[in-house]
Design a protein around this motif. Structure first.
Motif, PDB file in Angstrom:
ATOM      1  N   LYS A  41      -1.000   2.252  -4.921  1.00 54.19           N
ATOM      2  CA  LYS A  41      -1.152   1.054  -4.101  1.00 54.19           C
ATOM      3  C   LYS A  41      -0.077   0.021  -4.436  1.00 54.19           C
ATOM      4  O   LYS A  41       0.567  -0.536  -3.535  1.00 54.19           O
ATOM      5  N   LEU A  42       0.156  -0.226  -5.703  1.00 54.95           N
ATOM      6  CA  LEU A  42       1.184  -1.190  -6.111  1.00 54.95           C
ATOM      7  C   LEU A  42       2.584  -0.742  -5.687  1.00 54.95           C
ATOM      8  O   LEU A  42       3.408  -1.558  -5.276  1.00 54.95           O
ATOM      9  N   PHE A  43       2.845   0.546  -5.773  1.00 56.18           N
ATOM     10  CA  PHE A  43       4.145   1.094  -5.376  1.00 56.18           C
ATOM     11  C   PHE A  43       4.364   0.870  -3.880  1.00 56.18           C
ATOM     12  O   PHE A  43       5.434   0.431  -3.449  1.00 56.18           O
ATOM     13  N   ILE A  44       3.336   1.143  -3.092  1.00 53.71           N
ATOM     14  CA  ILE A  44       3.418   0.968  -1.633  1.00 53.71           C
ATOM     15  C   ILE A  44       3.611  -0.509  -1.278  1.00 53.71           C
ATOM     16  O   ILE A  44       4.479  -0.843  -0.460  1.00 53.71           O
ATOM     17  N   ILE A  61      12.629   4.578   1.847  1.00 55.44           N
ATOM     18  CA  ILE A  61      13.005   4.348   0.451  1.00 55.44           C
ATOM     19  C   ILE A  61      12.046   5.033  -0.517  1.00 55.44           C
ATOM     20  O   ILE A  61      12.420   5.305  -1.657  1.00 55.44           O
ATOM     21  N   MET A  62      10.825   5.324  -0.053  1.00 53.49           N
ATOM     22  CA  MET A  62       9.872   6.040  -0.899  1.00 53.49           C
ATOM     23  C   MET A  62      10.062   7.553  -0.826  1.00 53.49           C
ATOM     24  O   MET A  62       9.524   8.282  -1.663  1.00 53.49           O
ATOM     25  N   GLY A  63      10.775   8.014   0.194  1.00 58.08           N
ATOM     26  CA  GLY A  63      11.006   9.447   0.334  1.00 58.08           C
ATOM     27  C   GLY A  63       9.828  10.202   0.903  1.00 58.08           C
ATOM     28  O   GLY A  63       9.623  11.378   0.589  1.00 58.08           O
ATOM     29  N   ILE A  64       9.036   9.511   1.744  1.00 55.16           N
ATOM     30  CA  ILE A  64       7.905  10.171   2.388  1.00 55.16           C
ATOM     31  C   ILE A  64       7.965   9.913   3.896  1.00 55.16           C
ATOM     32  O   ILE A  64       8.716   9.062   4.359  1.00 55.16           O
ATOM     33  N   HIS A  65       7.185  10.661   4.647  1.00 50.50           N
ATOM     34  CA  HIS A  65       7.160  10.509   6.098  1.00 50.50           C
ATOM     35  C   HIS A  65       6.404   9.239   6.481  1.00 50.50           C
ATOM     36  O   HIS A  65       5.451   8.828   5.800  1.00 50.50           O
ATOM     37  N   ARG A  66       6.819   8.630   7.557  1.00 54.96           N
ATOM     38  CA  ARG A  66       6.194   7.398   8.067  1.00 54.96           C
ATOM     39  C   ARG A  66       4.693   7.581   8.293  1.00 54.96           C
ATOM     40  O   ARG A  66       3.890   6.707   7.968  1.00 54.96           O
ATOM     41  N   ASN A  67       4.297   8.720   8.841  1.00 55.29           N
ATOM     42  CA  ASN A  67       2.862   8.968   9.095  1.00 55.29           C
ATOM     43  C   ASN A  67       2.066   9.055   7.790  1.00 55.29           C
ATOM     44  O   ASN A  67       0.927   8.603   7.718  1.00 55.29           O
TER      45      ASN A  67
END
Length: 86
Positions: A41-44, A61-67
């Motif tokens: 949660k803090l990272f997001i 920037i997190m390296g994950i998909h938008r969905n």
């Protein structure tokens, strides 16, 4: 500074920081699921703040998909309205 040295230094620093956090969590008798949930949660929230609340940019920037990020925002009940600059 070469990019290889920068990567090595960043990884070493991150490892040291995380080891300190882990020791504190264990000393406080925190449970693994709680630690993971709070870290995520803090990272997001930090990524969203850095990207002015933009899910697309934060996901990049997190390296994950938008969905995936959208689902995690819902799961953690994160309110993006306070993360956007006026």
């Amino acid at each position: 500074m070469s990019s290889g040295l920068k990567t090595d230094l960043s990884e070493h620093t991150l490892k040291g920081v995380l080891e300190g956090v882990i020791e504190e969590a264990l000393d406080a008798h925190l449970l693994w699921p709680e630690v993971c949930q709070q870290f995520e949660k803090l990272f997001i929230v930090s990524a969203l703040r850095r990207c002015n609340g933009s899910i697309q940019e934060a996901a990049e920037i997190m390296g994950i998909h938008r969905n995936t990020l959208s689902k995690k925002i819902r799961d953690h009940q994160i309110d993006r309205s306070g993360l956007r600059r006026s």
